[in-house]
Design a protein around this motif. Structure first.
Motif, short mmCIF file in Angstrom:
data_model
loop_
_atom_site.label_atom_id
_atom_site.label_comp_id
_atom_site.label_asym_id
_atom_site.label_seq_id
_atom_site.Cartn_x
_atom_site.Cartn_y
_atom_site.Cartn_z
N PHE A 1 0.88 -1.29 0.08
CA PHE A 1 0.08 -0.01 0.01
C PHE A 1 0.72 1.11 0.01
O PHE A 1 0.51 2.14 -0.72
N ARG A 2 1.77 1.38 0.91
CA ARG A 2 2.79 2.33 0.96
C ARG A 2 3.51 2.59 -0.22
O ARG A 2 3.63 3.65 -0.80
N THR A 3 4.04 1.61 -0.92
CA THR A 3 4.80 1.92 -2.26
C THR A 3 3.95 2.18 -3.32
O THR A 3 4.29 3.33 -3.91
N ASN A 4 2.71 1.89 -3.33
CA ASN A 4 1.88 2.63 -4.65
C ASN A 4 1.30 4.10 -4.28
O ASN A 4 1.65 4.82 -4.95
N MET A 5 1.39 3.97 -2.82
CA MET A 5 1.00 5.55 -2.43
C MET A 5 2.28 6.77 -2.65
O MET A 5 1.98 7.61 -2.85
N ASP A 6 3.45 5.86 -2.64
CA ASP A 6 4.43 6.97 -3.08
C ASP A 6 4.60 7.39 -4.49
O ASP A 6 5.09 8.39 -4.58
N ASN B 1 -21.64 8.72 -8.62
CA ASN B 1 -21.68 8.84 -7.33
C ASN B 1 -20.91 8.24 -6.43
O ASN B 1 -21.35 8.12 -5.12
N CYS B 2 -19.65 7.54 -7.04
CA CYS B 2 -18.71 6.76 -6.07
C CYS B 2 -18.09 7.61 -5.07
O CYS B 2 -17.45 8.85 -5.81
N VAL B 3 -17.32 7.35 -4.08
CA VAL B 3 -16.37 7.82 -3.52
C VAL B 3 -15.19 7.05 -3.27
O VAL B 3 -15.35 6.18 -2.46
N ILE B 4 -13.92 7.30 -3.93
CA ILE B 4 -12.69 6.55 -3.59
C ILE B 4 -11.82 7.17 -3.08
O ILE B 4 -11.36 8.23 -3.71
N LYS B 5 -11.41 6.94 -1.85
CA LYS B 5 -10.27 7.74 -1.11
C LYS B 5 -9.23 6.76 -0.40
O LYS B 5 -9.63 5.86 0.00
N ASN B 6 -8.07 7.14 -0.80
CA ASN B 6 -6.73 6.58 -0.15
C ASN B 6 -6.74 4.97 -0.61
O ASN B 6 -6.61 4.36 0.34
N SER B 7 -6.99 4.76 -1.50
CA SER B 7 -7.17 3.24 -1.86
C SER B 7 -6.59 2.91 -3.39
O SER B 7 -6.03 3.69 -4.22
N ILE B 8 -6.43 1.63 -3.60
CA ILE B 8 -5.85 1.13 -4.49
C ILE B 8 -6.73 0.20 -5.22
O ILE B 8 -7.34 -0.71 -4.68
N ASN C 1 -6.62 10.70 -4.00
CA ASN C 1 -5.35 10.19 -3.27
C ASN C 1 -5.47 8.57 -3.50
O ASN C 1 -5.32 7.80 -2.57
N SER C 2 -5.81 8.17 -4.49
CA SER C 2 -5.88 6.73 -5.07
C SER C 2 -5.20 6.52 -6.29
O SER C 2 -4.67 7.23 -7.12
N VAL C 3 -4.85 4.97 -6.37
CA VAL C 3 -4.14 4.53 -7.71
C VAL C 3 -5.43 3.53 -8.18
O VAL C 3 -5.64 2.64 -7.65
N LEU C 4 -5.72 3.67 -9.56
CA LEU C 4 -6.40 2.74 -10.36
C LEU C 4 -5.65 2.21 -11.45
O LEU C 4 -5.07 3.02 -12.04
N PHE C 5 -5.63 1.07 -11.49
CA PHE C 5 -5.01 0.03 -12.33
C PHE C 5 -5.81 0.08 -13.61
O PHE C 5 -7.13 0.43 -13.70
N LYS C 6 -5.17 -0.88 -14.57
CA LYS C 6 -6.01 -0.59 -15.78
C LYS C 6 -7.35 -1.39 -15.93
O LYS C 6 -7.72 -2.47 -15.10
N LYS C 7 -8.35 -0.60 -16.65
CA LYS C 7 -9.63 -1.19 -16.91
C LYS C 7 -10.46 -1.11 -15.53
O LYS C 7 -11.43 -1.88 -15.49
N ALA C 8 -10.09 -0.22 -14.58
CA ALA C 8 -11.07 -0.20 -13.52
C ALA C 8 -12.27 0.61 -13.86
O ALA C 8 -12.21 1.59 -14.59
N PHE C 9 -13.29 0.26 -13.50
CA PHE C 9 -14.62 0.94 -13.62
C PHE C 9 -15.19 1.43 -12.25
O PHE C 9 -15.31 1.02 -11.18
#
Length: 372
Positions: free
Chosen positions: A248-253, A317-324, A305-313
């Motif tokens: 988690f920390r590495t991706n947030m870096d 009205n979604c909320v994505i916070k501090n997530s991978i 503050n998030s990382v979305l990888f390939k083909k994520a949907f």
């Protein structure tokens, strides 16, 4: 470069929990569009190491698929190439790899058939850049038997799960403790080693005769006062993916401008297998801040503050916070995800709430998305 490369990518790690149940750690997605093993493969290629062997074992299907073509890292040469070695049943042996030294010993014919005088050994679960030519020059200048790439960790870092070393003023390693209960130093081994090929063959054969299977405990620790073992300091970014928190920390870096610039903009580049995907699409109602959004993603909600990888949907009205959000995950409408890692190909139903309060939460939902 007058060295052959060996990448150790076959180990199992229980600290990764659900994330390692269907993939090897070197196959973990990193930084939006990379796999963990891409960093060491790119280092090999950028250092002009022409021949590289990857030793795989645990959950290797995803990793083998990623490495199905060597062209992405420019190993498709007549004089060299990228080799994948998995445990093989023979008339003399039917064992799985019983350790890192045993993995190399079971493929010792690869080393014997090469002509390069040196071997660069590296683990496949670290994120970093390194010019192995500098490491080799240091190794030759010190007339070392073995050279270990080391890293000074922050004073508050937990180094008890690494190999901890102490060096004298000449950079010679005087002490090496593998995963000590109480560390006497904050300098750790990064899992990158250089050694003469013929000497490595001799050591592996002797270790096999004595039923010693681990390269660290049965070679580095055992020979630290017998061989000339030196430490080469790495002063740039380095991270080891060995637990959920580390991952988690590495991706947030990668959300930090300096880290992002270092890996995405500065030479030498990091290479990866390329998928033919359209650019990320941001529909009406989307709101993205300080995030990495990979190609093929569709965003309809708020991402922060998030990382979305390939083909994520991401639904409306979604909320994505501090997530991978890993590859091909589907987030239904009106869903809230915070401090989580959403597993690849997972489907989160609409109107649901996921939050990691005290620690990072792994969300692995296998709902059928087409029947929602």
């Amino acid at each position: 470069m007058k060295a052959v490369g060996i990448i150790l990518a076959g180990g199992n790690n229980n600290r990764m929990g659900e994330l390692s149940r269907k993939r090897a750690i070197p196959a973990m997605p990193v930084g939006g569009s990379f796999r963990c093993i891409d960093f060491v493969l790119s280092n090999m290629s950028n250092s002009h190491v022409q021949t590289v062997a990857v030793l795989t074992q645990y959950n290797s299907r995803s990793l083998n698929e990623h490495l199905s073509s060597s062209k992405w890292w420019d190993f498709g040469r007549k004089q060299g190439g990228l080799y994948l070695f998995t445990p093989t049943v023979t008339a003399e042996n039917s064992d799985w790899y019983r350790g890192t030294a045993d993995a190399m010993y079971q493929n010792i014919d690869f080393l014997k058939n090469r002509h390069e005088p040196y071997v660069i050994i590296s683990s496949g679960d670290c994120v970093y850049k390194m010019d192995y030519n500098d490491l080799l020059e240091f190794h030759i200048a010190k007339k070392a038997d073995i050279t270990i790439a080391c890293k000074d960790m922050p004073a508050d870092a937990d180094v008890s799960r690494f190999g901890v070393v102490r060096m004298n003023e000449d950079s010679r390693i005087t002490d090496f403790e593998e995963k000590p209960l109480v560390a006497q130093s904050n300098t750790i081994s990064t899992g990158v080693y250089i050694i003469r090929r013929r000497q490595l063959i001799e050591i592996l054969e002797k270790s096999a005769e004595e039923n010693r299977f681990d390269f660290v405990t049965d070679v580095l620790v055992r020979y630290r006062n017998v061989k000339r073992v030196y430490g080469y300091k790495l002063n740039s970014y380095w991270s080891n993916i060995a637990s959920v928190d580390d991952y988690f920390r590495t991706n947030m870096d990668f959300l930090k401008p300096d880290v992002r610039k270092y890996f995405f903009r500065e030479e030498p580049k990091i290479y990866s297998k390329v998928d033919d995907l359209p650019p990320a699409k941001y529909n009406m109602g989307s709101d993205v801040s300080n995030s990495l959004i990979a190609s093929g993603c569709i965003v309809n909600g708020r991402v922060e503050n998030s990382v979305l990888f390939k083909k994520a949907f991401v639904g409306k009205n979604c909320v994505i916070k501090n997530s991978i959000i890993l590859n091909d995950a589907y987030i239904g409408d009106n869903t809230h995800v915070e401090n989580c890692i959403v597993e690849s190909h997972g489907t989160l139903r609409a109107n649901t709430f996921y939050s990691g309060d005290d620690a990072v939460r792994i969300v692995a939902e296998n709902n059928e998305r087409y029947m929602l």
